[in-house]
Design an enzyme around this catalytic site. Structure first.
Site, short mmCIF file in Angstrom:
data_model
loop_
_atom_site.label_atom_id
_atom_site.label_comp_id
_atom_site.label_asym_id
_atom_site.label_seq_id
_atom_site.Cartn_x
_atom_site.Cartn_y
_atom_site.Cartn_z
N HIS A 1 0.86 -1.19 0.00
CA HIS A 1 0.00 0.00 0.00
C HIS A 1 0.88 1.23 0.00
O HIS A 1 1.94 1.26 0.62
CB HIS A 1 -0.89 0.01 1.26
CG HIS A 1 -2.05 0.92 1.16
ND1 HIS A 1 -1.97 2.26 1.38
CD2 HIS A 1 -3.34 0.67 0.81
CE1 HIS A 1 -3.16 2.81 1.21
NE2 HIS A 1 -4.01 1.88 0.86
N ASP B 1 -7.93 -5.39 0.16
CA ASP B 1 -8.37 -6.23 -0.95
C ASP B 1 -7.97 -7.70 -0.79
O ASP B 1 -8.44 -8.54 -1.54
CB ASP B 1 -7.79 -5.67 -2.25
CG ASP B 1 -8.36 -4.30 -2.53
OD1 ASP B 1 -7.58 -3.35 -2.71
OD2 ASP B 1 -9.60 -4.17 -2.52
C1 SDX Z 1 -6.35 0.13 -2.68
O1 SDX Z 1 -4.53 4.60 -1.91
C2 SDX Z 1 -5.46 4.00 -1.25
O2 SDX Z 1 -5.85 4.38 -0.16
C3 SDX Z 1 -6.08 2.83 -1.97
C4 SDX Z 1 -7.05 1.98 -1.17
C5 SDX Z 1 -8.32 2.74 -0.87
O3 SDX Z 1 -9.02 2.35 0.09
O4 SDX Z 1 -8.67 3.66 -1.64
O5 SDX Z 1 -6.47 1.56 0.06
C6 SDX Z 1 -7.47 0.74 -1.95
O6 SDX Z 1 -6.16 0.46 -3.81
C7 SDX Z 1 -5.43 -0.82 -1.95
C8 SDX Z 1 -4.20 -1.25 -2.83
C9 SDX Z 1 -4.70 -2.36 -3.76
N1 SDX Z 1 -3.66 -2.69 -4.75
C10 SDX Z 1 -3.05 -3.87 -4.71
O7 SDX Z 1 -3.19 -4.70 -3.80
C11 SDX Z 1 -2.15 -4.15 -5.92
C12 SDX Z 1 -0.82 -4.73 -5.43
N2 SDX Z 1 -0.11 -3.68 -4.70
C13 SDX Z 1 0.84 -2.90 -5.44
O8 SDX Z 1 0.66 -2.75 -6.80
C14 SDX Z 1 1.41 -1.70 -4.68
O9 SDX Z 1 1.69 -2.13 -3.41
C15 SDX Z 1 0.59 -0.43 -4.60
C16 SDX Z 1 0.21 0.06 -5.95
C17 SDX Z 1 -0.63 -0.66 -3.79
C18 SDX Z 1 1.44 0.63 -3.91
O10 SDX Z 1 2.53 0.83 -4.71
P1 SDX Z 1 3.60 2.01 -4.39
O11 SDX Z 1 3.32 2.66 -3.10
O12 SDX Z 1 3.69 2.88 -5.60
O13 SDX Z 1 4.91 1.23 -4.16
P2 SDX Z 1 5.86 0.69 -5.29
O14 SDX Z 1 5.05 0.20 -6.45
O15 SDX Z 1 6.89 1.74 -5.55
O16 SDX Z 1 6.51 -0.58 -4.56
C19 SDX Z 1 7.61 -0.40 -3.66
C20 SDX Z 1 8.40 -1.71 -3.75
C21 SDX Z 1 8.77 -2.07 -5.19
O17 SDX Z 1 9.92 -2.89 -5.14
P3 SDX Z 1 11.40 -2.15 -5.37
O18 SDX Z 1 11.29 -1.44 -6.71
O19 SDX Z 1 11.58 -1.21 -4.22
O20 SDX Z 1 12.37 -3.31 -5.39
O21 SDX Z 1 7.57 -2.79 -3.28
C22 SDX Z 1 7.33 -3.70 -4.36
C23 SDX Z 1 7.63 -2.96 -5.63
O22 SDX Z 1 8.03 -3.88 -6.66
N3 SDX Z 1 5.92 -4.08 -4.25
C24 SDX Z 1 5.46 -5.31 -4.43
C25 SDX Z 1 4.08 -5.22 -4.19
N4 SDX Z 1 3.75 -3.96 -3.90
C26 SDX Z 1 4.89 -3.25 -3.94
N5 SDX Z 1 6.10 -6.47 -4.76
C27 SDX Z 1 5.31 -7.56 -4.86
N6 SDX Z 1 3.96 -7.57 -4.64
C28 SDX Z 1 3.32 -6.42 -4.31
N7 SDX Z 1 2.00 -6.41 -4.10
#
Ligand code: SDX
Length: 462
Positions: A327, A385
């Site tokens: 998140h 989720d």
């Molecule tokens: C919701 O914003 C809100 O409040 C949203 C929400 C709401 O109520 O409105 O809470 C609802 O949207 C919840 C989130 C649902 N999405 C998912 O579950 C999809 C999977 N999660 C990711 O795509 C990700 O965690 C995000 C999009 C939610 C957040 O991404 P960020 O903050 O932009 O972080 P990032 O993509 O820069 O990740 C940081 C690191 C990266 O690795 P490095 O480049 O540092 O090596 O963490 C890794 C990412 O690759 N990473 C994951 C991961 N999420 C982040 N690796 C594997 N699996 C994951 N789920």
């Protein structure tokens, strides 16, 4: 820290208190020979902000923050999140307490008007919402244009946007009374439209709302009853549905809420702004993650496959991510995920299989991830989720309806933020700037002086 006091009431999460004495009044920015003192504006909870509204006019510089990771886009008094501590408050009330002791329409009132309603206020609000749940009969024709296998979110974007074509008497956004009418129509009608999208996908007749049912029961009735037989709402499932709506009602400046604020800042029709929010929520990185998370659990299938998928999630060359994990704000367990996990167990005990293999896969996947250095280092925890898909499937919804349910519940949050933005006397249209790294100014090139073959065009020159 014990999460509840002696009679089981969740303790007020520890609020953030800042030492006002140490919090500076200004930030100093030095660019070359020039120094700029920027005012610091104080939060009641959470981070203070450095006010950079005049920075460009004074310095000629923009700031750069593409994902808004360090940028407050607005001032708000609706919802507070502390991502480090896993705290979520709606108008100061902890989500754990609202989910435990309140209900969704009370939460709607709280988000919209700033405090819990008195008995009389609650009664009047309920009556207002209950008596606006029907949609214009001509709305039914919009559905006929869709194939039966259209994704329900595609239908929702269209039919909610279509409301802007029906309600001209609640679109003068500068008239508080018309904003109130639009607010109540939206909250009242979104369940009806969501149920119609579901029924249409099944080829079943639309079911009219009933005024004798509460909000969640009415929604389950409109989704699952059929003319051929009596449908009795299961109170355990209705309570679970209502709690799921509470958990999804608002979440500060997430992508879809920011979309609604940006669309609304131009003075656009409120129903069209909510349709824009639905479109943004649909993405798998946002509200679409509940659908994607269940699809992922089904693809994993058995606990034996978990190591393979954990490895894929960690592999930079593999676009696969653990859906329902991570998140932007929560760097701790999403408080909503805990409540959703408990709700999943309640619903499965009532109607599903308490030993649902997918719940076991989810539990083991969570444990493996929470003990894996990759996830620990990046503070990746289950979000709302991760367990919602299992719960919604047990309630009887197909995966394609999961994000529709999220949109239904989040409509009140979108509207609360839209109202807060529109009512702000200092409101300005949202218009971000950019870091431009494209071609510098150059003169037009006549065709005679351009390349002749394919791929020789100037646009192919780096
Ligand atoms: C919701 O914003 C809100 O409040 C949203 C929400 C709401 O109520 O409105 O809470 C609802 O949207 C919840 C989130 C649902 N999405 C998912 O579950 C999809 C999977 N999660 C990711 O795509 C990700 O965690 C995000 C999009 C939610 C957040 O991404 P960020 O903050 O932009 O972080 P990032 O993509 O820069 O990740 C940081 C690191 C990266 O690795 P490095 O480049 O540092 O090596 O963490 C890794 C990412 O690759 N990473 C994951 C991961 N999420 C982040 N690796 C594997 N699996 C994951 N789920």
């Amino acid at each position: 820290m014990s999460k509840s006091d002696k009679d089981g009431k969740p303790k007020n999460p520890e609020a953030i208190r800042k030492d006002e004495a140490t919090s500076p009044e200004t930030a100093r920015l030095t660019i070359g020979e020039n120094t700029y003192d920027l005012p610091i504006r104080k939060a009641t909870m959470g981070p203070d902000v450095i006010d950079i509204q005049n920075l460009y006019r004074r310095s000629g510089y923009f700031t750069f923050d593409p994902g808004y990771t360090s940028t407050a886009s607005c001032e708000s008094q609706i919802t507070f999140i502390d991502g480090e501590k896993g705290i979520l408050l709606y108008r100061g009330y902890p989500i754990e307490q609202l989910a435990e002791y309140g209900d969704y329409l009370e939460t709607c009132y709280l988000l919209l008007y700033g405090d819990l309603p008195t008995q009389a206020e609650r009664q009047r609000f309920d009556n207002e919402i209950t008596r606006h749940t029907m949609v214009h009969e001509q709305m039914r024709t919009f559905f006929q244009g869709f194939r039966r296998d259209a994704h329900p979110m595609a239908i929702m974007v269209a039919v909610v946007g279509a409301l802007s074509a029906f309600y001209h008497d609640s679109t003068d956004i500068n008239d508080p009374q018309q904003r109130e009418v639009a607010t109540r129509r939206m909250i009242a009608k979104i369940p009806t439209l969501a149920a119609m999208a579901y029924k249409y996908s099944l080829g079943q007749p639309f079911v009219y709302p009933r005024n004798d049912l509460d909000y969640a029961s009415n929604f389950l009735h409109m989704c699952f009853s059929v003319p051929a037989e009596e449908y009795k709402v299961n109170p355990v499932l209705a309570r679970a549905m209502d709690r799921i709506f509470i958990l999804h009602a608002d979440h500060e400046q997430n992508a879809s809420t920011s979309t609604v604020r940006l669309a609304g800042s131009s003075g656009a029709n409120p129903f069209a702004c909510i349709a824009a929010g639905i479109a943004s929520l649909w993405g798998p990185a946002h509200g679409g993650a509940n659908e994607a998370a269940l699809n992922m659990l089904e693809e994993i299938g058995t606990p034996e496959n978990i190591p393979k998928y954990i490895a894929r999630a960690k592999d930079k060359n593999d676009p696969f991510r653990l859906m329902g994990f991570g998140h932007r704000v929560y760097k701790n367990y999403d408080p909503r995920a805990r409540i959703m996990q408990r709700t999943a167990q309640e619903v499965l005990a009532e109607v599903g299989d308490p030993n649902d293999p997918l719940l076991e896969v989810a539990r083991q996947l969570e444990q493996v991830a929470l003990n894996d250095e990759y996830f620990i280092e990046r503070k990746l925890y289950p979000n709302i989720d991760f367990y919602s898909g299992i719960t919604l499937r047990a309630l009887g919804f197909p995966t394609s309806m999961f994000t529709v349910l999220f949109a239904l519940a989040r409509t009140v949050g979108w509207i609360a933020h839209w109202r807060e933005m529109i009512a702000d006397p200092k409101r300005k249209i949202g218009r971000p700037r950019q870091l431009y790294t494209g071609p510098v100014m150059r003169d037009y090139v006549p065709m005679s002086r351009r390349g002749t073959g394919l791929g020789e065009g100037i646009h192919n020159q780096d």
